[in-house]
Design an enzyme around this catalytic site. Structure first.
Site, PDB file in Angstrom:
ATOM      1  N   ARG A  51      29.135  -2.513  27.767  1.00  0.00           N
ATOM      2  CA  ARG A  51      27.993  -1.623  27.949  1.00  0.00           C
ATOM      3  C   ARG A  51      26.706  -2.444  27.863  1.00  0.00           C
ATOM      4  NH1 ARG A  51      27.361   2.866  24.227  1.00  0.00           N
ATOM      5  NH2 ARG A  51      27.533   1.240  22.649  1.00  0.00           N
ATOM      6  N   LYS A 119      37.974  -6.246  16.828  1.00  0.00           N
ATOM      7  CA  LYS A 119      37.937  -5.535  18.107  1.00  0.00           C
ATOM      8  C   LYS A 119      39.093  -6.026  18.977  1.00  0.00           C
ATOM      9  CE  LYS A 119      34.796  -4.316  21.879  1.00  0.00           C
ATOM     10  NZ  LYS A 119      33.412  -3.956  22.201  1.00  0.00           N
ATOM     11  N   ARG A 253      26.963  -0.037  14.227  1.00  0.00           N
ATOM     12  CA  ARG A 253      27.631  -1.082  13.439  1.00  0.00           C
ATOM     13  C   ARG A 253      27.600  -0.708  11.969  1.00  0.00           C
ATOM     14  NH1 ARG A 253      23.374  -4.104  11.306  1.00  0.00           N
ATOM     15  NH2 ARG A 253      21.511  -4.146  12.598  1.00  0.00           N
TER      16      ARG A 253
HETATM   17  P1  ATP Z   1      30.076  -3.499  19.988  1.00  0.00           P
HETATM   18  O1  ATP Z   1      29.344  -4.761  19.749  1.00  0.00           O
HETATM   19  O2  ATP Z   1      30.318  -2.700  18.810  1.00  0.00           O
HETATM   20  O3  ATP Z   1      31.286  -3.629  20.845  1.00  0.00           O
HETATM   21  P2  ATP Z   1      29.114  -2.062  22.068  1.00  0.00           P
HETATM   22  O4  ATP Z   1      30.332  -1.206  22.183  1.00  0.00           O
HETATM   23  O5  ATP Z   1      27.804  -1.466  22.296  1.00  0.00           O
HETATM   24  O6  ATP Z   1      29.047  -2.655  20.690  1.00  0.00           O
HETATM   25  P3  ATP Z   1      29.641  -3.436  24.408  1.00  0.00           P
HETATM   26  O7  ATP Z   1      28.433  -3.827  25.107  1.00  0.00           O
HETATM   27  O8  ATP Z   1      30.377  -2.222  24.835  1.00  0.00           O
HETATM   28  O9  ATP Z   1      29.305  -3.373  22.901  1.00  0.00           O
HETATM   29  O10 ATP Z   1      30.721  -4.591  24.420  1.00  0.00           O
HETATM   30  C1  ATP Z   1      30.404  -5.906  24.446  1.00  0.00           C
HETATM   31  C2  ATP Z   1      30.716  -6.489  23.093  1.00  0.00           C
HETATM   32  O11 ATP Z   1      32.070  -6.883  23.063  1.00  0.00           O
HETATM   33  C3  ATP Z   1      29.894  -7.703  22.805  1.00  0.00           C
HETATM   34  O12 ATP Z   1      29.524  -7.658  21.441  1.00  0.00           O
HETATM   35  C4  ATP Z   1      30.851  -8.878  23.025  1.00  0.00           C
HETATM   36  O13 ATP Z   1      30.586  -9.941  22.146  1.00  0.00           O
HETATM   37  C5  ATP Z   1      32.178  -8.256  22.680  1.00  0.00           C
HETATM   38  N1  ATP Z   1      33.297  -8.814  23.429  1.00  0.00           N
HETATM   39  C6  ATP Z   1      33.292  -9.384  24.662  1.00  0.00           C
HETATM   40  N2  ATP Z   1      34.521  -9.735  25.041  1.00  0.00           N
HETATM   41  C7  ATP Z   1      35.344  -9.374  24.024  1.00  0.00           C
HETATM   42  C8  ATP Z   1      36.735  -9.479  23.807  1.00  0.00           C
HETATM   43  N3  ATP Z   1      37.561  -9.982  24.726  1.00  0.00           N
HETATM   44  N4  ATP Z   1      37.221  -9.001  22.637  1.00  0.00           N
HETATM   45  C9  ATP Z   1      36.433  -8.456  21.703  1.00  0.00           C
HETATM   46  N5  ATP Z   1      35.110  -8.327  21.841  1.00  0.00           N
HETATM   47  C10 ATP Z   1      34.567  -8.784  22.984  1.00  0.00           C
HETATM   48  C1  BTN Z   2      33.328  -2.754  25.734  1.00  0.00           C
HETATM   49  O1  BTN Z   2      32.319  -3.380  25.782  1.00  0.00           O
HETATM   50  O2  BTN Z   2      33.853  -2.485  24.672  1.00  0.00           O
HETATM   51  C2  BTN Z   2      33.959  -2.327  27.037  1.00  0.00           C
HETATM   52  C3  BTN Z   2      34.559  -3.510  27.708  1.00  0.00           C
HETATM   53  C4  BTN Z   2      35.236  -3.138  29.001  1.00  0.00           C
HETATM   54  C5  BTN Z   2      35.838  -4.351  29.658  1.00  0.00           C
HETATM   55  C6  BTN Z   2      36.643  -3.981  30.867  1.00  0.00           C
HETATM   56  S1  BTN Z   2      37.631  -5.320  31.459  1.00  0.00           S
HETATM   57  C7  BTN Z   2      37.993  -4.439  32.919  1.00  0.00           C
HETATM   58  C8  BTN Z   2      36.717  -3.735  33.323  1.00  0.00           C
HETATM   59  N1  BTN Z   2      35.872  -4.598  34.125  1.00  0.00           N
HETATM   60  C9  BTN Z   2      34.719  -4.880  33.519  1.00  0.00           C
HETATM   61  O3  BTN Z   2      33.830  -5.601  33.996  1.00  0.00           O
HETATM   62  N2  BTN Z   2      34.667  -4.272  32.334  1.00  0.00           N
HETATM   63  C10 BTN Z   2      35.851  -3.499  32.069  1.00  0.00           C
END
Ligand code: ATP
Ligand code: BTN
Length: 255
Positions: A51, A119, A253
């Protein structure tokens, strides 16, 4: 214009070794007039996203990255809570593989491992359409499987992979069950909305009764997280008030 039952069959499956993002791929399919009930899987994404423009990381073999496109006959408002319902169904599916999933509002899949919370995956739902007419939805899921130390070091938060919990779990077996689950969930969600998943979501919410910080841009709120309502919005107790937050640009968080 397909008959109802044909609308509910998987229509195409794209399996790619490398793409920018499976979500982008299916948004482009919709832009070309296709996309409904299509699935796109990629081994690696060069611009996988979460996101708010954040990136989703997964090296070769490290995870499952796929998206499913679905055209909802109702407007954008009817898909409120969709990511949360999907979170519940993915958690229930992973339970059948012996993995206990906790949820973090609005879109994270978490696991507790060696007493710490990590996560495991996330769901990114992107929508095109207006409030009234049909809308096109791309549901993207990223799940860590063979997630190594090098992958972990690229992240700001603690992550885990399924192989730490269920060694040898087959990505192919899991992905095909995930697609089946989604194909069953979507027509049901169209009929019932998020209310049908609300109690199960709340039962798995890791942050209920925990101190949290919510952030939107430069604004912060501190409080005690409660559960989600029938729309999937999160209630947070702030001083003596209950404030309701809806997904979008807000992140949560622990405080
Ligand atoms: P959160 O940081 O709690 O996930 P969010 O849901 O708002 O908040 P997103 O933008 O949805 O965050 O997700 C991106 C987040 O996930 C970033 O903090 C990134 O560091 C983390 N991230 C990216 N790839 C992975 C992965 N493969 N496994 C776990 N976390 C990941
Ligand atoms: C999150 O931030 O927690 C959501 C992550 C979603 C990742 C998936 S991987 C397959 C699909 N393609 C993307 O670019 N994002 C979603």
């Amino acid at each position: 214009d397909l008959p109802r039952d044909a609308r509910q069959q998987l229509s195409r499956l794209f399996v790619e070794s490398q793409l920018e993002s499976t979500n982008t791929f299916l948004l482009e399919r919709f832009a070309q007039g296709a996309g409904h009930a299509e699935v796109c899987v990629a081994e690696v994404q060069t611009a996988g996203r979460g996101r708010r423009g954040r990136s989703w990381h997964g090296s070769w073999g490290a995870g499952i990255h796929f998206s499913l496109g679905w055209c909802f006959e109702s407007g954008v408002a009817a898909i409120e809570g969709l990511s949360l319902a999907i979170g519940v169904s993915m958690a229930e599916l992973l339970q059948t593989f012996g993995v206990d999933i906790l949820l973090k509002w609005p879109n994270d899949l978490l696991v507790e491992h060696h007493g710490e919370i990590h996560k495991l995956g996330g769901i990114l739902t992107e929508v095109r359409g207006d409030m009234e007419g049909p809308c096109e939805v791309v549901i993207g899921i990223g799940l860590n499987v063979a997630f190594g130390e090098a992958d972990r070091q690229r992240l700001e938060q603690s992550a885990a992979g399924l192989h730490e919990l269920v060694p040898g779990l087959s990505r192919n077996a899991l992905i095909s069950s995930m697609i089946d689950e989604l194909m069953a969930l979507l027509p049901r969600f169209e009929r019932q909305g998020f209310g049908a998943w609300q109690a199960d979501w709340n039962a798995r919410h890791y942050y209920t009764n925990r101190a949290v910080v919510l952030q939107q841009g430069s604004r912060y709120w501190e409080g005690i997280a409660q559960g989600v309502n029938e729309q999937g919005n999160l209630a947070v107790r702030i001083d003596d008030r209950e404030v309701i937050f809806s997904g979008g640009e807000i992140s949560l968080r622990a405080s």
